[in-house]
Design a protein around this motif. Sequence first.
Motif, PDB file in Angstrom:
ATOM      1  N   ALA A 118       0.777  -1.186   0.087  1.00 39.59           N
ATOM      2  CA  ALA A 118       0.031  -0.011   0.004  1.00 39.59           C
ATOM      3  C   ALA A 118       0.944   1.233  -0.063  1.00 39.59           C
ATOM      4  N   GLY A 119       0.470   2.166  -0.572  1.00 42.94           N
ATOM      5  CA  GLY A 119       1.098   3.489  -0.730  1.00 42.94           C
ATOM      6  C   GLY A 119       0.716   4.420  -1.238  1.00 42.94           C
ATOM      7  N   THR A 120       1.131   5.671  -1.731  1.00 41.95           N
ATOM      8  CA  THR A 120       0.754   6.784  -2.382  1.00 41.95           C
ATOM      9  C   THR A 120       1.429   7.073  -3.750  1.00 41.95           C
ATOM     10  N   LEU A 121       0.799   7.136  -4.953  1.00 44.45           N
ATOM     11  CA  LEU A 121       1.179   7.124  -6.162  1.00 44.45           C
ATOM     12  C   LEU A 121       0.867   8.457  -6.615  1.00 44.45           C
ATOM     13  N   SER A 122       2.033   9.337  -6.968  1.00 45.21           N
ATOM     14  CA  SER A 122       1.828  10.636  -7.466  1.00 45.21           C
ATOM     15  C   SER A 122       2.245  10.890  -8.965  1.00 45.21           C
ATOM     16  N   ILE A 123       1.224  11.273  -9.814  1.00 40.67           N
ATOM     17  CA  ILE A 123       1.572  11.622 -11.121  1.00 40.67           C
ATOM     18  C   ILE A 123       0.612  12.848 -11.356  1.00 40.67           C
ATOM     19  N   LYS A 124       1.768  13.675 -12.107  1.00 38.42           N
ATOM     20  CA  LYS A 124       1.331  15.018 -12.807  1.00 38.42           C
ATOM     21  C   LYS A 124       0.501  15.805 -11.606  1.00 38.42           C
ATOM     22  N   GLY A 125       1.186  15.752 -10.213  1.00 37.19           N
ATOM     23  CA  GLY A 125       0.700  16.523  -9.248  1.00 37.19           C
ATOM     24  C   GLY A 125      -0.476  15.898  -8.387  1.00 37.19           C
ATOM     25  N   GLN A 126      -1.093  14.781  -8.837  1.00 33.19           N
ATOM     26  CA  GLN A 126      -2.109  14.239  -8.167  1.00 33.19           C
ATOM     27  C   GLN A 126      -1.442  12.868  -7.411  1.00 33.19           C
ATOM     28  N   ALA A 127      -1.968  13.000  -6.134  1.00 35.30           N
ATOM     29  CA  ALA A 127      -1.340  11.837  -5.232  1.00 35.30           C
ATOM     30  C   ALA A 127      -2.745  11.072  -4.661  1.00 35.30           C
ATOM     31  N   LYS A 128      -2.521   9.749  -4.882  1.00 32.00           N
ATOM     32  CA  LYS A 128      -3.694   8.768  -4.581  1.00 32.00           C
ATOM     33  C   LYS A 128      -3.210   7.775  -3.902  1.00 32.00           C
ATOM     34  N   PRO A 129      -4.040   7.277  -2.990  1.00 33.26           N
ATOM     35  CA  PRO A 129      -3.686   5.829  -2.246  1.00 33.26           C
ATOM     36  C   PRO A 129      -3.848   4.849  -3.436  1.00 33.26           C
ATOM     37  N   VAL A 130      -3.080   3.649  -3.428  1.00 32.76           N
ATOM     38  CA  VAL A 130      -3.099   2.301  -4.172  1.00 32.76           C
ATOM     39  C   VAL A 130      -2.464   1.298  -3.412  1.00 32.76           C
ATOM     40  N   VAL A 131      -3.003   0.086  -3.737  1.00 28.79           N
ATOM     41  CA  VAL A 131      -2.586  -1.070  -3.311  1.00 28.79           C
ATOM     42  C   VAL A 131      -1.914  -1.743  -4.387  1.00 28.79           C
ATOM     43  N   VAL A 132      -0.702  -2.112  -4.419  1.00 23.59           N
ATOM     44  CA  VAL A 132      -0.098  -3.023  -5.600  1.00 23.59           C
ATOM     45  C   VAL A 132       0.131  -4.279  -5.299  1.00 23.59           C
ATOM     46  N   PRO A 133      -0.414  -5.319  -5.735  1.00 24.47           N
ATOM     47  CA  PRO A 133       0.010  -6.682  -5.684  1.00 24.47           C
ATOM     48  C   PRO A 133       1.227  -7.061  -6.014  1.00 24.47           C
ATOM     49  N   VAL A 134       2.383  -7.719  -5.439  1.00 26.43           N
ATOM     50  CA  VAL A 134       3.653  -8.059  -5.736  1.00 26.43           C
ATOM     51  C   VAL A 134       3.918  -9.529  -5.394  1.00 26.43           C
ATOM     52  N   THR A 135       4.536 -10.034  -6.425  1.00 28.24           N
ATOM     53  CA  THR A 135       4.794 -11.617  -6.315  1.00 28.24           C
ATOM     54  C   THR A 135       6.429 -11.429  -6.652  1.00 28.24           C
ATOM     55  N   LEU A 136       7.165 -12.027  -5.538  1.00 27.00           N
ATOM     56  CA  LEU A 136       8.781 -12.411  -5.425  1.00 27.00           C
ATOM     57  C   LEU A 136       8.959 -13.562  -6.038  1.00 27.00           C
ATOM     58  N   THR A 137       9.770 -13.665  -6.701  1.00 21.47           N
ATOM     59  CA  THR A 137      10.446 -15.040  -7.064  1.00 21.47           C
ATOM     60  C   THR A 137      11.913 -15.001  -6.936  1.00 21.47           C
ATOM     61  N   GLN A 138      12.743 -16.066  -6.535  1.00 19.50           N
ATOM     62  CA  GLN A 138      14.268 -15.945  -6.326  1.00 19.50           C
ATOM     63  C   GLN A 138      14.905 -17.219  -6.893  1.00 19.50           C
ATOM     64  N   ALA A 139      16.032 -16.737  -7.766  1.00 18.14           N
ATOM     65  CA  ALA A 139      16.909 -17.715  -8.401  1.00 18.14           C
ATOM     66  C   ALA A 139      18.370 -17.282  -8.130  1.00 18.14           C
ATOM     67  N   GLY A 140      18.877 -18.132  -7.105  1.00 21.11           N
ATOM     68  CA  GLY A 140      20.495 -17.693  -6.857  1.00 21.11           C
ATOM     69  C   GLY A 140      19.972 -16.326  -5.681  1.00 21.11           C
ATOM     70  N   ALA A 141      21.160 -15.258  -6.142  1.00 15.83           N
ATOM     71  CA  ALA A 141      21.242 -14.094  -5.669  1.00 15.83           C
ATOM     72  C   ALA A 141      20.272 -13.063  -5.999  1.00 15.83           C
ATOM     73  N   ASN A 142      19.482 -13.422  -7.050  1.00 22.33           N
ATOM     74  CA  ASN A 142      18.357 -12.719  -7.667  1.00 22.33           C
ATOM     75  C   ASN A 142      17.151 -12.858  -7.136  1.00 22.33           C
ATOM     76  N   THR A 143      16.557 -11.742  -7.023  1.00 23.02           N
ATOM     77  CA  THR A 143      14.985 -11.784  -6.654  1.00 23.02           C
ATOM     78  C   THR A 143      14.298 -10.982  -7.911  1.00 23.02           C
ATOM     79  N   THR A 144      13.159 -11.301  -8.329  1.00 25.14           N
ATOM     80  CA  THR A 144      12.194 -10.913  -9.259  1.00 25.14           C
ATOM     81  C   THR A 144      10.877 -10.367  -8.792  1.00 25.14           C
ATOM     82  N   ALA A 145      10.678  -8.903  -8.770  1.00 27.12           N
ATOM     83  CA  ALA A 145       9.419  -8.428  -8.302  1.00 27.12           C
ATOM     84  C   ALA A 145       8.581  -8.126  -9.489  1.00 27.12           C
ATOM     85  N   THR A 146       7.333  -8.814  -9.478  1.00 31.26           N
ATOM     86  CA  THR A 146       6.545  -8.684 -10.632  1.00 31.26           C
ATOM     87  C   THR A 146       5.133  -8.237 -10.183  1.00 31.26           C
ATOM     88  N   GLY A 147       4.401  -7.572 -10.834  1.00 34.15           N
ATOM     89  CA  GLY A 147       3.098  -6.869 -10.325  1.00 34.15           C
ATOM     90  C   GLY A 147       2.430  -6.373 -11.676  1.00 34.15           C
TER      91      GLY A 147
END
Length: 187
Positions: A118-147
């Motif tokens: 959850a957080g605040t998304l600000s674009i073009k002077g407009q700030a709105k609360p949003v909830v972003v679904p995120v999935t993490l996957t890991q392979a070795g030292a790398n983590t990939t966040a997708t959403g």
Amino acid sequence: MSLQPAHAATPVAKTAPAAAPAAAKLVPAGSEVTFTATQIGVPLQGSFKRFDAQIALDPKQPQAGKVAFGIELGSVSINAETDGELAKAPWFNTAKFPKATFTSTAIKGLGGGRFEVAGTLSIKGQAKPVVVPVTLTQAGANTTATGTLTLKRLDFKIGEGEWTDTSVVANDVQVRFKLQLQGLGPL
């Protein structure tokens, strides 16, 4: 009469504050931010070429994490004609608002590498609360966040004036991200 208090004060044990999660490093070559807008019923695919992220997250204690993300709006890429139009005042107005930002306010673990940020998304002077679904996957030292996040462009005044007609450019814009990170703890 006793001068002692009825209940002696009990010393409170001091606990060390939880250590801040380590900061992850964004790997730009393995990361992308894309979007799909719809113009006169036809999907229009685009991307942003320049963005950055500051992510401090222990996947096992996500509530202590912080995410800050920024996109340089002038780095939009659809096609040469459209890119020039999007920089103008009715759209992104990049001269006045060069960057879109997201700052987290809470991170909730859902299990299985899935999170709600959850957080605040600000674009073009407009700030709105949003909830972003995120999935993490890991392979070795790398983590990939997708959403994927669907936002309403008119909530952010993207496409003003004659462009507010949603029969020409739909209000919904689907934003997708894939962020390759190094230095995130194990899931």
